[in-house]
Design a protein around this motif. Structure first.
Motif, mmCIF file in Angstrom:
data_model
loop_
_atom_site.group_PDB
_atom_site.id
_atom_site.type_symbol
_atom_site.label_atom_id
_atom_site.label_comp_id
_atom_site.label_asym_id
_atom_site.label_seq_id
_atom_site.Cartn_x
_atom_site.Cartn_y
_atom_site.Cartn_z
ATOM 1 N N GLN A 1 0.821 -1.209 0.000
ATOM 2 C CA GLN A 1 0.000 0.000 0.000
ATOM 3 C C GLN A 1 0.852 1.255 0.000
ATOM 4 O OE1 GLN A 1 -2.483 -0.425 3.341
ATOM 5 N NE2 GLN A 1 -3.957 -1.684 2.283
ATOM 6 N N ASP A 2 0.332 2.285 -0.619
ATOM 7 C CA ASP A 2 1.005 3.584 -0.598
ATOM 8 C C ASP A 2 0.326 4.443 0.460
ATOM 9 O OD1 ASP A 2 2.412 2.765 -2.758
ATOM 10 O OD2 ASP A 2 1.188 3.811 -4.235
ATOM 11 N N PHE A 3 1.110 5.170 1.213
ATOM 12 C CA PHE A 3 0.546 6.106 2.182
ATOM 13 C C PHE A 3 1.105 7.489 1.913
ATOM 14 C CE2 PHE A 3 0.632 2.038 4.418
ATOM 15 C CZ PHE A 3 -0.710 1.929 4.727
ATOM 16 N N HIS A 4 0.293 8.496 2.170
ATOM 17 C CA HIS A 4 0.810 9.856 2.191
ATOM 18 C C HIS A 4 1.192 10.094 3.634
ATOM 19 C CE1 HIS A 4 -1.290 11.503 -1.658
ATOM 20 N NE2 HIS A 4 -0.455 10.530 -1.887
ATOM 21 N N SER A 5 2.453 10.305 3.889
ATOM 22 C CA SER A 5 2.958 10.395 5.255
ATOM 23 C C SER A 5 2.092 11.294 6.138
ATOM 24 C CB SER A 5 4.382 10.931 5.215
ATOM 25 O OG SER A 5 4.868 11.054 6.509
ATOM 26 N N GLY A 6 1.590 10.699 7.234
ATOM 27 C CA GLY A 6 0.812 11.466 8.211
ATOM 28 C C GLY A 6 -0.585 11.822 7.771
ATOM 29 N N SER A 7 -0.940 11.481 6.535
ATOM 30 C CA SER A 7 -2.248 11.859 6.002
ATOM 31 C C SER A 7 -3.123 10.609 5.866
ATOM 32 C CB SER A 7 -2.017 12.515 4.644
ATOM 33 O OG SER A 7 -3.227 12.794 4.027
ATOM 34 N N SER A 8 -4.423 10.755 6.054
ATOM 35 C CA SER A 8 -5.342 9.612 6.015
ATOM 36 C C SER A 8 -5.688 9.235 4.571
ATOM 37 C CB SER A 8 -6.612 9.939 6.797
ATOM 38 O OG SER A 8 -6.311 10.120 8.147
ATOM 39 N N TYR A 9 -4.706 8.693 3.873
ATOM 40 C CA TYR A 9 -4.886 8.258 2.489
ATOM 41 C C TYR A 9 -4.154 6.934 2.312
ATOM 42 C CZ TYR A 9 -3.914 7.699 -2.499
ATOM 43 O OH TYR A 9 -3.804 7.178 -3.769
ATOM 44 N N ALA A 10 -4.757 6.005 1.602
ATOM 45 C CA ALA A 10 -4.068 4.744 1.296
ATOM 46 C C ALA A 10 -4.497 4.242 -0.065
ATOM 47 C CB ALA A 10 -4.372 3.695 2.361
ATOM 48 N N ARG A 11 -3.546 3.616 -0.760
ATOM 49 C CA ARG A 11 -3.810 3.047 -2.084
ATOM 50 C C ARG A 11 -3.459 1.567 -2.040
ATOM 51 N NH1 ARG A 11 0.188 3.690 -6.184
ATOM 52 N NH2 ARG A 11 -0.505 2.946 -8.221
ATOM 53 N N GLY A 12 -4.361 0.732 -2.551
ATOM 54 C CA GLY A 12 -4.167 -0.712 -2.483
ATOM 55 C C GLY A 12 -3.104 -1.221 -3.436
ATOM 56 N N ALA A 13 -2.747 -2.488 -3.217
ATOM 57 C CA ALA A 13 -1.772 -3.157 -4.086
ATOM 58 C C ALA A 13 -2.255 -3.114 -5.535
ATOM 59 C CB ALA A 13 -1.611 -4.612 -3.638
ATOM 60 N N GLN A 14 -1.324 -3.188 -6.473
ATOM 61 C CA GLN A 14 -1.677 -3.134 -7.896
ATOM 62 C C GLN A 14 -1.578 -4.513 -8.557
ATOM 63 O OE1 GLN A 14 -2.829 0.038 -9.357
ATOM 64 N NE2 GLN A 14 -3.016 0.043 -7.125
ATOM 65 N N HIS A 15 -1.492 -5.549 -7.743
ATOM 66 C CA HIS A 15 -1.431 -6.909 -8.277
ATOM 67 C C HIS A 15 -2.328 -7.788 -7.433
ATOM 68 C CE1 HIS A 15 1.511 -6.698 -5.001
ATOM 69 N NE2 HIS A 15 1.130 -7.927 -4.759
ATOM 70 N N PRO A 16 -2.848 -8.913 -7.929
ATOM 71 C CA PRO A 16 -2.844 -9.296 -9.330
ATOM 72 C C PRO A 16 -3.585 -8.248 -10.171
ATOM 73 C CG PRO A 16 -3.797 -11.035 -7.934
ATOM 74 C CD PRO A 16 -3.640 -9.833 -7.099
ATOM 75 N N PRO A 17 -3.451 -8.304 -11.506
ATOM 76 C CA PRO A 17 -4.130 -7.302 -12.334
ATOM 77 C C PRO A 17 -5.648 -7.452 -12.257
ATOM 78 C CG PRO A 17 -3.218 -9.051 -13.701
ATOM 79 C CD PRO A 17 -2.697 -9.279 -12.321
ATOM 80 N N LEU A 18 -6.349 -6.404 -12.656
ATOM 81 C CA LEU A 18 -7.817 -6.462 -12.684
ATOM 82 C C LEU A 18 -8.293 -7.424 -13.766
ATOM 83 C CD1 LEU A 18 -8.662 -2.672 -12.271
ATOM 84 C CD2 LEU A 18 -9.265 -4.489 -10.671
ATOM 85 N N ILE A 19 -9.441 -8.039 -13.518
ATOM 86 C CA ILE A 19 -10.087 -8.894 -14.518
ATOM 87 C C ILE A 19 -10.761 -7.957 -15.523
ATOM 88 C CG2 ILE A 19 -11.840 -10.688 -14.901
ATOM 89 C CD1 ILE A 19 -11.617 -11.329 -11.880
ATOM 90 N N GLU A 20 -10.478 -8.130 -16.799
ATOM 91 C CA GLU A 20 -11.109 -7.283 -17.816
ATOM 92 C C GLU A 20 -12.055 -8.110 -18.694
ATOM 93 O OE1 GLU A 20 -10.958 -4.223 -17.509
ATOM 94 O OE2 GLU A 20 -9.070 -3.760 -16.475
ATOM 95 N N GLN A 21 -12.573 -9.205 -18.136
ATOM 96 C CA GLN A 21 -13.517 -10.054 -18.864
ATOM 97 C C GLN A 21 -14.942 -9.813 -18.380
ATOM 98 O OE1 GLN A 21 -11.163 -13.567 -17.525
ATOM 99 N NE2 GLN A 21 -11.638 -14.359 -19.549
ATOM 100 N N THR A 22 -15.894 -10.300 -19.154
ATOM 101 C CA THR A 22 -17.274 -10.333 -18.668
ATOM 102 C C THR A 22 -17.393 -11.534 -17.729
ATOM 103 O OG1 THR A 22 -17.989 -11.765 -20.457
ATOM 104 C CG2 THR A 22 -18.163 -9.376 -20.831
ATOM 105 N N LEU A 23 -18.477 -11.567 -16.976
ATOM 106 C CA LEU A 23 -18.710 -12.685 -16.060
ATOM 107 C C LEU A 23 -18.805 -14.003 -16.833
ATOM 108 C CD1 LEU A 23 -19.314 -13.932 -13.338
ATOM 109 C CD2 LEU A 23 -21.598 -12.943 -13.400
ATOM 110 N N GLY A 24 -19.496 -13.977 -17.987
ATOM 111 C CA GLY A 24 -19.634 -15.193 -18.791
ATOM 112 C C GLY A 24 -18.298 -15.716 -19.293
ATOM 113 N N ALA A 25 -17.451 -14.808 -19.804
ATOM 114 C CA ALA A 25 -16.134 -15.216 -20.317
ATOM 115 C C ALA A 25 -15.260 -15.754 -19.190
ATOM 116 C CB ALA A 25 -15.452 -14.033 -20.996
#
Length: 588
Positions: free
Chosen positions: A20-44
């Motif tokens: 996770q990325d944090f902005h030092s002392g600030s209430s912000y967080a960014r999640g991991a960037q892996h595994p990659p996002l699924i770019e398929q439809t539910l059926g596929a």
């Protein structure tokens, strides 16, 4: 409230916190960037899952005596998709489902996604005016409904809105009050019960389809992961519910990352007693399983604590979902000790704040050592923060975990909109793939909820610590201001749960002439225990600040709640105002 993955689901290779990325002392967080996002439809995505796990059990519906493997579930979903197309439905059309949990529900979920129809989840607690509003708000062309459940006569309510059903052919409805609805289908047991005039049996509809229908494959191949496939109504405490439109990408990814936090795999069997019409059942349940090759297990149509305990033992479930009130009902069931729950490992407690004492009992008495806490809202598909199986217990019981992968969260000052320092409370906002497509047909309300930088404003008050763990301290509307002191009911509830005779408690603010607001606690005592107001006040004395001790204490057998087990605090507040003859103080 999609991922480019053809291979088997991968678990996070490093703890989420490290990524996770944090902005030092600030209430912000960014999640991991892996595994990659699924770019398929539910059926596929299901194609790949069936190729790998086709013979594995996908669905066990205990109360219906039904079992499907992954290959059988996909086959049945394609047959239903074909039948819907043959009824004249086209991609983009809305199909309502008004039912408690059953195999037909998940078949419809998969079938509609397969051919780009939009599944509209309708709360089984709705009555005629709410049903009329929901169907017309999003323009449902078809409705699949249970016949009845307990005292709810669903088909009678549909007939009340559409008396034209008495004389129209099935699938050709033209009703004055439901002008867009054409097809009403009722969930039957094949060959049993009388026919319903103007309506089609589900078994007959299903029989009209062909799992090899070329039209299904053709449409499935033309769909985009960014297409909306689901509308869920948000239960606003004021005004009419809004329909949050969610895409393949929204809910498929959310289901996947929820399952990752639970470390789900093909050997897991998840008991799902929470309702499917709600994100909890449909995404945290169905889609978390379907993205990991796990088995979905429904113990009953509506929640029944005994059925849950019996099912966990008989089906050797490894996971169990529930809202706190469900876990309380299971733990306190008179036959609880009879059941072998040793196969349990994980699950999710969510839906309303999770009392710390209940969480501890769930871990120690139900063997759920790896249970996780999830936080989210319908508009974010729904989960934005979750603890994982190895989150330390103190963090698991006192926070809702950390930001999910591919998402950002920040906590802002509601007045200035600026990010607050770590440890300070403010409004929680979230951004990323999970944010809804928008409120169906309501551009203005969408803009109110999602700002110009695409942040979804949750309306929840939260605090972030230096490690990025988020603690929800209340709703912006729930905060009680007593004589200038800000009080969060959640804090008082957590304290009162420690009392050995208290089974459940809810704290609200009620109007007060002197202080503006006073605290009121509604308490359910443990079975066989006797409690009085003095005992509660003595318990609080010297332990919490005097202004946090509830002025009004009421003992009750039950709380007013929605069908999902969410406590309706506004109803407690309204009843107390009536009982005490109180009025809101006028404010300038």
């Amino acid at each position: 409230e999609t991922f480019t993955m053809q291979a088997t689901p991968r678990t996070l290779s490093s703890p989420a916190l490290e990524a996770q990325d944090f902005h030092s002392g600030s209430s912000y967080a960014r999640g991991a960037q892996h595994p990659p996002l699924i770019e398929q439809t539910l059926g596929a995505f299901m194609d790949g899952m069936v190729a790998r796990h086709g013979a594995a059990e996908a669905l066990v519906c205990v109360h219906q005596g039904l079992r499907y493997t992954y290959a059988q579930l996909q086959q049945a979903a394609r047959q239903l998709a074909s039948a819907l197309l043959r009824q004249g439905l086209q991609p983009g059309d809305r199909v309502g489902i008004w039912s408690h949990n059953n195999a037909e529900w998940v078949l419809l979920q998969l079938a509609t996604a397969e051919v780009g129809l939009v599944l509209v989840n309708i709360n089984p607690a709705y009555r005629t005016s709410e049903l009329e509003y929901a169907l017309n708000k999003v323009g449902c062309k078809a409705l699949v409904s249970m016949r009845a459940f307990k005292t709810s006569r669903y088909l009678e309510m549909v007939r009340e809105l559409a008396p034209e059903l008495a004389t129209c052919p099935a699938g050709r409805l033209a009703a004055r009050r439901l002008p867009l609805l054409r097809l009403v289908c009722w969930i039957d047991v094949a060959g049993q019960g009388d026919d319903e005039a103007g309506m089609l049996r589900f078994s007959d509809l299903f029989a009209q389809g062909d799992p090899e229908d070329a039209a299904v494959a053709r449409i499935a191949g033309s769909l985009d992961a960014h297409d909306p496939i689901n509308i869920q109504f948000t239960s606003g405490t004021t005004g009419f519910p809004k329909g949050a439109a969610l895409t393949h990408r929204n809910i498929l990814n959310n289901g996947f990352f929820i399952g990752e936090c639970m470390k789900l795999g093909p050997g897991d069997r998840l008991c799902i007693p929470v309702p499917l019409y709600h994100c909890f059942g449909m995404v945290l349940g169905n889609l978390a399983c379907l993205t990991h090759g796990s088995a979905i297990v429904y113990p009953s149509d509506g929640f029944d604590p005994l059925a849950v305990l019996q099912t966990v033992q008989a089906e050797r479930c490894t996971g169990l979902h529930g809202v706190p009130t469900m876990f309380i009902a299971e733990l306190d069931h008179p036959r609880f000790a009879e059941f072998d729950l040793s196969t349990l490992r994980t699950g999710i407690m969510a839906g309303s704040p999770c009392p710390i004492e209940i969480m501890k009992r769930v871990v120690s008495e139900m063997n759920l050592s790896q249970i996780t806490i999830a936080y989210g809202m319908t508009e974010t598909s729904p989960v934005s923060c979750q603890s994982s199986t190895d989150t330390p217990l103190d963090k698991r019981v006192a926070t809702v975990g950390t930001v999910q992968p591919h998402l950002e969260v920040k906590i802002v000052d509601p007045e200035s909109g600026e990010c607050v320092p770590v440890g300070q409370s403010g409004e929680l906002c979230t951004r990323g793939y999970s944010v809804m497509h928008g409120y169906w047909g309501d551009e203005a309300k969408t803009r109110e909820a999602i700002d110009a930088e695409q942040w979804m404003h949750t309306g929840d008050l939260a605090v972030m610590d230096a490690q990025g763990y988020v603690n929800i301290v209340g709703r912006m509307k729930d905060m009680v201001i007593r004589g200038g002191e800000n009080i969060y009911p959640r804090e008082i509830e957590e304290f009162l749960y420690r009392h050995p005779k208290v089974q459940d408690v809810q704290v609200v603010g009620v109007p007060d002439r002197k202080y503006g607001e006073e605290l009121c606690a509604w308490i359910i005592a443990r079975p066989g225990a006797t409690l009085d107001e003095d005992e509660i006040r003595t318990f609080c004395q010297g332990q919490i600040a005097h202004y946090k001790i509830p002025r009004h204490i009421v003992f009750t057998d039950a709380f007013p709640m929605t069908v999902t087990g969410k406590i309706q605090k506004f109803k407690i507040r309204d009843e107390m105002k009536q009982r005490l003859g109180l009025e809101e103080e006028k404010t300038a």
